[in-house]
Design an enzyme around this catalytic site. Structure first.
Site, PDB file in Angstrom:
ATOM      1  CE  LYS A  97      -1.530   3.059   2.033  1.00 14.99           C
ATOM      2  NZ  LYS A  97      -1.523   4.476   1.812  1.00 14.99           N
ATOM      3  CB  CYS A 101      13.250   9.310   8.455  1.00 17.35           C
ATOM      4  SG  CYS A 101      13.931   7.868   7.611  1.00 17.35           S
ATOM      5  CD  GLU A 155      10.817  12.594  11.442  1.00 17.38           C
ATOM      6  OE1 GLU A 155      11.634  11.903  10.868  1.00 17.38           O
ATOM      7  OE2 GLU A 155       9.831  12.109  11.630  1.00 17.38           O
ATOM      8  CD  GLU A 210      12.908   4.132   8.339  1.00 19.78           C
ATOM      9  OE1 GLU A 210      12.823   5.166   8.962  1.00 19.78           O
ATOM     10  OE2 GLU A 210      13.071   4.261   7.027  1.00 19.78           O
TER      11      GLU A 210
END
Length: 462
Positions: free
Chosen positions: A170, A279, A369, A245
C-alpha cells in the site's frame, strides 16, 4: 507514465471495488498529473487472498529461482530508470538530477543486493544435533511513505520476495504512480501472479485494513512514530510480527579536531537533500563552543546556496507544517540566520532552506521531527555535553560524527543511541542494516539483517 485505474492483484490490473479516486498533484506547480483509485477494505481483502493463495508455491520455489526473478526485476528497473526518475520528479517534486542519482539508482542497488543474497543465504544450517530452517514468515503487508517512494517499496518487497514471502504493498497516496510503475516492472520480470500485489489508497482506509487483516503475518511500515504506534498496537493484538522504521531527529556531531568547513558543508547538504524529507537527515548540528560562531556562519552561507536548487515539499499540508515549525523556532527564541517561514515562490509547495542558531536542546525545533529543509545549530561545552545533547531525544535512527582522527569519531559514535552513524561523511551502503533505537522503530532494513525480518526459524532435532 499513464496512471492505472485499477489495482494490481493476482498478476493483473483489476477494477477497484469502489469509485473513489485520489488526485496525484505535482508539488512544484500544484497541477493534477493523474488519478488512482482509492482502495477499500474489499480491495485489500482481494489482494491479501491472492497473496495467501500464491504463498505455498513461492515459498517452495528454490532460492536460486527467486534470485533469478529478483535479478530480472533489477534489470527491468535499470531499463526503466529514466521513466522512474521522471515519475518521481513529477509526483514528489524532487529535482531530476536527484531523482536519477537517488530515487531511481538506489532501488536498483537494493534489488540487486537481494538477488545476490537470495542465491547465497544459508536458509538451512546445522547446530549440534539440530537442523535449523529459515522459512518465510508468510504474507507481508507493506505500507510505504512518499519521501523515497520507490526505494521504500523495494527495501520491503525485495527481501520479502527473497525470503519466499508474498506481499501486498500500500504506497503513500501522494506518490502512487511510481508504485504502479514498480508493479509493471514486477510483472515484466516474470514474478508469478499473486506474489506481489498493489493496492493504492489512503492510510486510514486501505492502510488500516492491511494492518488489521487476519491473513497478514507481518506488517512492515515506514512513516511517523505516531502512526507506527497504532500499527504496533494492532499487530500486538493479533500477535503478528511488525517491522517499523519511524521518525528521526539525528545529530551531526562535529568534534573540535574535525575539518570544520567540510563537516558543516556536508551536513547542510544532507539536510537540504530531498528538501529535508529524509527521516535520517542530520537536522541537529552540534558544534563546540569555541567553533560555534564560525560554524553558524558557514552553515548560513551554505544554506543560502540551495535557494533554487531544492524542490518543494510534497504537499500543502507538509508545507504548512514545516513553516509552522520555523515560526515556532522564532517564537521560542532561536536566531534565524538563513531562510524563514515565507514561501520563496508564488506557486508550488516550496520552503526556504532555513538555518537556526542559538538553539537550545529543549526547543521544539531541536526535539521534534520537522521533515523539511530546516537545520538547527546547537552549542556544546565538552564531549560529555555533546553526547548528552545527541542522545537527548526520543529518537535514535541515524547520526554523524566528524573528527580529525577516525578512531576518535568511532569512540564517540559507539556511545550514541542510534541505529546508524556516518563517520566523517561515510557513504551509503545497501548492505548495511538501517533502523532505529528508541521511538525510531523496531527491526532493520537492507542487507542480511533486512532479509532476516522476513524469516522465521524452525529447528529439527535428530
Amino acid at each position: 507514465m499513464k496512471a492505472h485505474d485499477g489495482m494490481y492483484i493476482d498478476g493483473a490490473w483489476r477494477p477497484a471495488a469502489g469509485r473513489d479516486a485520489i488526485d496525484v498533484v505535482n508539488p512544484a506547480d500544484e497541477q493534477v498529473i493523474g488519478r488512482v483509485p482509492a482502495g477499500t477494505v474489499e480491495d485489500v481483502d482481494a489482494a491479501v487472498r491472492a497473496a495467501r493463495t500464491a504463498l505455498p508455491a513461492w515459498a517452495a520455489t528454490p532460492p536460486a529461482e527467486r534470485a533469478a526473478r529478483l535479478a530480472a526485476l533489477r534489470d527491468v528497473l535499470v531499463a526503466r530508470k529514466d521513466e522512474i526518475a521522471e515519475t518521481v520528479t513529477a509526483e514528489l517534486g524532487a529535482p531530476l538530477a536527484l531523482s536519477q542519482k537517488v530515487h531511481a539508482a538506489v532501488p536498483v542497488a537494493v534489488a540487486g543486493s537481494y538477488a545476490e543474497l537470495a542465491a547465497t543465504y544459508a536458509f538451512e544450517e546445522k547446530a549440534g544435533n539440530s537442523t535449523i530452517h529459515h522459512e518465510p514468515v508468510g504474507v507481508v503487508g507493506a505500507i510505504t511513505p512518499w519521501n523515497y517512494p520507490l526505494h521504500q517499496i523495494v527495501a520491503k518487497a525485495a527481501p520479502a520476495l527473497a525470503a519466499g514471502c508474498t506481499i501486498v504493498v500500500k504506497p503513500a497516496e501522494d506518490t502512487p504512480l511510481v508504485a504502479q510503475l514498480f508493479a509493471e516492472a514486477v510483472h515484466e520480470a516474470g514474478i508469478p501472479a499473486g506474489v506481489l500485489n498493489l493496492v493504492t489508497g489512503v492510510g486510514p482506509v486501505a492502510g488500516q485494513a492491511l494492518a488489521e487483516h487476519p491473513d497478514v503475518d507481518l506488517v512492515s511500515f515506514t512513516g511517523s512514530t505516531a502512526v507506527g504506534r497504532r500499527i504496533g498496537a494492532i499487530a500486538a493484538g493479533a500477535v503478528k510480527k511488525v517491522a517499523l522504521e519511524l521518525g528521526g531527529k539525528s545529530a551531526n556531531v562535529i568534534l573540535p579536531s574535525a575539518d570544520l568547513a567540510r563537516a558543516v558543508n556536508v551536513g547542510v547538504a544532507n539536510v537540504m537533500s530531498n528538501s529535508g524529507q529524509t527521516c535520517s537527515a542530520w537536522t541537529r548540528m552540534l558544534v563546540h563552543r569555541d567553533q560555534y560562531d564560525e560554524a553558524a556562519e558557514l552553515a548560513s552561507t551554505a544554506a543560502a546556496k540551495y535557494g533554487d536548487r531544492i524542490g518543494p515539499v510534497v504537499n500543502a499540508t507538509q508545507q504548512a507544517r514545516v513553516r509552522g515549525y520555523i515560526e515556532k523556532g522564532i517564537a521560542e527564541g532561536a536566531r534565524l540566520i538563513a531562510g524563514g517561514p515565507e514561501s520563496p515562490r508564488e506557486k508550488g509547495y516550496f520552503v526556504s532552506p532555513t538555518v537556526f542558531a542559538d538553539v537550545t536542546p529543549g526547543m521544539t525545533i531541536a526535539q521534534e521531527e520537522i521533515f523539511g529543509p530546516v537545520l538547527s545549530v546547537l552549542r556544546y561545552e565538552d564531549e560529555k555535553d555533546a553526547l548528552r545533547i545527541a542522545n537527548g531525544t526520543v529518537y535514535g535512527l541515524a547520526g554523524a560524527v566528524w573528527a580529525g582522527d577516525e578512531a576518535e569519531a568511532v569512540a564517540f559514535a559507539r556511545r550514541m543511541e542510534t541505529g546508524q552513524v556516518d563517520i566523517n561523511g561515510g557513504r551509503f551502503n545497501p548492505l548495511a542494516p538501517f533502523g532505529g533505537y528508541k521511538q525510531s522503530g523496531v527491526g532493520r532494513e537492507l542487507g542480511v539483517h533486512g532479509l532476516a525480518e522476513y524469516l522465521q526459524t524452525k529447528s529439527l532435532q535428530f
